[in-house]
Design a protein around this motif. Sequence first.
Motif, mmCIF file in Angstrom:
data_model
loop_
_atom_site.group_PDB
_atom_site.id
_atom_site.type_symbol
_atom_site.label_atom_id
_atom_site.label_comp_id
_atom_site.label_asym_id
_atom_site.label_seq_id
_atom_site.Cartn_x
_atom_site.Cartn_y
_atom_site.Cartn_z
ATOM 1 N N MET A 76 0.839 -1.203 0.000
ATOM 2 C CA MET A 76 0.000 0.000 0.000
ATOM 3 C C MET A 76 0.877 1.258 0.000
ATOM 4 N N THR A 77 0.599 2.156 -0.945
ATOM 5 C CA THR A 77 1.268 3.445 -0.988
ATOM 6 C C THR A 77 0.279 4.514 -0.546
ATOM 7 N N GLU A 100 -8.888 8.102 -6.454
ATOM 8 C CA GLU A 100 -8.408 6.912 -5.757
ATOM 9 C C GLU A 100 -9.099 5.669 -6.300
ATOM 10 N N SER A 142 -5.794 0.432 -7.677
ATOM 11 C CA SER A 142 -4.564 -0.244 -7.269
ATOM 12 C C SER A 142 -4.394 -0.077 -5.771
ATOM 13 N N ASP A 143 -3.220 -0.444 -5.268
ATOM 14 C CA ASP A 143 -2.969 -0.353 -3.831
ATOM 15 C C ASP A 143 -2.479 1.046 -3.474
ATOM 16 N N ILE A 144 -3.275 2.031 -3.851
ATOM 17 C CA ILE A 144 -2.963 3.434 -3.587
ATOM 18 C C ILE A 144 -4.022 4.005 -2.649
ATOM 19 N N ARG A 145 -3.572 4.653 -1.590
ATOM 20 C CA ARG A 145 -4.491 5.332 -0.682
ATOM 21 C C ARG A 145 -4.265 6.839 -0.780
ATOM 22 N N ARG A 152 5.944 5.749 -7.924
ATOM 23 C CA ARG A 152 4.922 4.780 -8.328
ATOM 24 C C ARG A 152 4.315 5.194 -9.661
#
Length: 245
Positions: free
Chosen positions: A1-2, A21, A26-29, A226
């Motif tokens: 997680m980024t 978001e 993706s695994d982006i917060r 990223r």
Amino acid sequence: MTALGFLYPGHSAEDDYPRIEQLLGSDIRVDLVHTDIGEDAHRADALREMGSAERLAAGVEGLRLSGAETVVWACTSGSFVHGWDGAQEQVRNLARVAGMPASSTSFAFVHAARELGVRRVAVGATYPDDVAALFTEFLRAGGLEVTGMRSSGIVTAAEVGTWGEEDVLTLARAADADAAGAEAVLLPDTALHTAAHISLLEKALSKPVLTANQVTVWEGLRLADRRVNAPRLGILFTREPLVQV
């Protein structure tokens, strides 16, 4: 997680950020902290105060607690109004206070244009003429050629936040029509809702369209090293990085 951190002034188009978001898929917060806007006015003195070191520092603690890895001052006018050198000093101070890589929306526009390999740009600004002119000066300091600029003369972020899709499209088309040979159109106001309209804008103009909240999130990803492919967020989110020679 980024985890990406953003300092956003007031409440106008902050709902663009959860939308982006979601579109990143993706695994982006995306973590958003609101800063005190002070006087809501697209006027140079009010904008300089809105982006003061004290106001930005007040929002940093919330981002640190959220676990953010980068921070972007999500305000175009509150950064470029300080000029190129002043805006650099603004983000240096922010990085020092936050203890993480930092940038602002104004620099995000320059970095995004370079990413796409475009130099000649058109500007469609919601601001009054004098404030819009400061943005074009900033872009030129960053090495871009502004071939045309259209301003809408809106004084408050609150009014900008009420604009819908047709308003945004009309501004983008007018800016492009005023700018011979523009390779991209820039819409510089984080109070403007654009996240849902980028695909439509690029299809209508047949060229990249860079919008404030879009490039702000992209800049946070750039700081975090990223890359996310998200076609609904425009050409910027589908291009491979240019090879630097």
